[in-house]
Write an enzyme that holds these catalytic residues in place. Sequence first.
Site, PDB file in Angstrom:
ATOM      1  N   TRP A 137       0.664  -1.689   4.081  1.00  0.00           N
ATOM      2  CA  TRP A 137       1.126  -3.055   4.345  1.00  0.00           C
ATOM      3  C   TRP A 137       1.085  -2.743   5.783  1.00  0.00           C
ATOM      4  O   TRP A 137       0.078  -3.974   6.669  1.00  0.00           O
ATOM      5  CB  TRP A 137       2.189  -2.961   4.107  1.00  0.00           C
ATOM      6  CG  TRP A 137       2.749  -3.169   2.855  1.00  0.00           C
ATOM      7  CD1 TRP A 137       3.676  -2.344   1.911  1.00  0.00           C
ATOM      8  CD2 TRP A 137       2.678  -4.102   1.650  1.00  0.00           C
ATOM      9  NE1 TRP A 137       3.999  -2.918   0.414  1.00  0.00           N
ATOM     10  CE2 TRP A 137       2.814  -3.677   0.746  1.00  0.00           C
ATOM     11  CE3 TRP A 137       1.697  -4.805   2.189  1.00  0.00           C
ATOM     12  CZ2 TRP A 137       2.533  -4.898  -0.518  1.00  0.00           C
ATOM     13  CZ3 TRP A 137       1.221  -5.920   1.013  1.00  0.00           C
ATOM     14  CH2 TRP A 137       1.861  -6.009  -0.468  1.00  0.00           C
ATOM     15  N   ASP A 160       8.256  -4.676  10.977  1.00  0.00           N
ATOM     16  CA  ASP A 160       8.049  -5.065   9.132  1.00  0.00           C
ATOM     17  C   ASP A 160       9.135  -3.884   8.600  1.00  0.00           C
ATOM     18  O   ASP A 160       8.598  -2.833   8.211  1.00  0.00           O
ATOM     19  CB  ASP A 160       6.151  -4.734   8.789  1.00  0.00           C
ATOM     20  CG  ASP A 160       6.344  -5.149   6.734  1.00  0.00           C
ATOM     21  OD1 ASP A 160       7.451  -5.590   6.423  1.00  0.00           O
ATOM     22  OD2 ASP A 160       5.076  -4.938   6.579  1.00  0.00           O
ATOM     23  N   LYS A 215      12.724  -7.459  -1.795  1.00  0.00           N
ATOM     24  CA  LYS A 215      13.011  -5.765  -1.344  1.00  0.00           C
ATOM     25  C   LYS A 215      14.509  -5.296  -1.483  1.00  0.00           C
ATOM     26  O   LYS A 215      14.799  -4.267  -1.953  1.00  0.00           O
ATOM     27  CB  LYS A 215      12.243  -4.691  -0.187  1.00  0.00           C
ATOM     28  CG  LYS A 215      10.740  -5.141  -0.352  1.00  0.00           C
ATOM     29  CD  LYS A 215       9.926  -4.351  -0.854  1.00  0.00           C
ATOM     30  CE  LYS A 215       8.613  -5.066  -1.954  1.00  0.00           C
ATOM     31  NZ  LYS A 215       7.811  -4.900  -0.736  1.00  0.00           N
TER      32      LYS A 215
END
Length: 354
Positions: free
Chosen positions: A100, A167, A191
């Site tokens: 990511w 993030d 998530k």
Amino acid sequence: MQKHNFSAGPCVLPKEVLQKASESVLNFNNDNLSLLEISHRSKPFVDVMENARALALELLGLEGKGYKALFLQGGASMQFLMVAQNLLEKRAAYLNTGTWANNAVKEARIFDDILEVASSKDANYNYIPKGYDIPEDHDYFHCTSNNTIFGTQMKTFPNSPIPMVCDMSSDIFSRSLDFSQFDLIYAGAQKNMGPAGTTLVVVKEDILGKVSRKIPSMLDYKVHIGKGSMFNTPPVFPIYVSMLTMQWLKDLGGIAAIEKENEKKARLIYSEIDLNPLFKGFAAKEDRSDMNATFSLINDDLKETFETMVQEAGINGLNGHRSVGGYRASMYNALTLDSVKVLVEVMSELEHKA
Ligand SMILES: *Cc1c(COP(=O)(O)O)cnc(C)c1O
């Protein structure tokens, strides 16, 4: 049969949140209308949006500190480009700790020059690089607090001389941090907060408005702030469910309370991985994540037996990501300690069988 949902995302949500969410689809606010069929400008939904935005800041301890919370669309992946578009003037610094993080670098490079201050790509991202420098003359520093795929987590954050962007998709609201060290935090809901379809962005207003490029309205944080996160029709259901999850967390005692549970779950699984001779962990010990534990069998001959036992125990979502292999136990806020106990029992039963 009761299920134990270790899915990496979309992930387990609290039962009572799912219950209230399902009621809202049929009869929201006791009005005999569905949440899905009322105007997003009606008072009941405006209240949801305002409550969700306030709860996010409250849980993070960022009220009255110059931050605004937004619920946007496009996933965390959209933030990879929005961050750069809104903040990158000349050059930005990125820490590359996984797939990511690497995607965030790739998207930002569309806009301008990116410096990778450090990377753990050389070891398939099984550790968090340390001891790197963040240059003062860059626009911002970007990092990823928890690397969902590899099971590593930043335990400390650098003292950044430039705005710090993080993030936090896979560990938002899971542990106590001084969140005011960050200037922009983003997290895809699916998530640790709600269903896919919205992304929480918490941004310190005074870092905005400093780039010279033109920013399309939908991608401009200032536009979304100006419209109270309602520039266009927001994804009402994911925002409502995220609000319910934040309310659930607040009622439990907030981040400090859930952090204790998360630590218990992580200690339990990692002590089994370390002590059971049939398994080995993937991530470097000092960097391993309290949210996603990555591990594998030392002897692949036991794969079928183990996976059958896992299935019979009602365990879901344990397969590792293809870039790591093995298994990944994702232990987000709503996963109970009892579910981790069930998994650990299966692992120890395998040891006694083998
Ligand atoms: C899942 C994940 C993403 C991607 O999220 P989308 O909402 O699917 O775009 C980004 N960063 C991290 C750390 C993730 O875990």
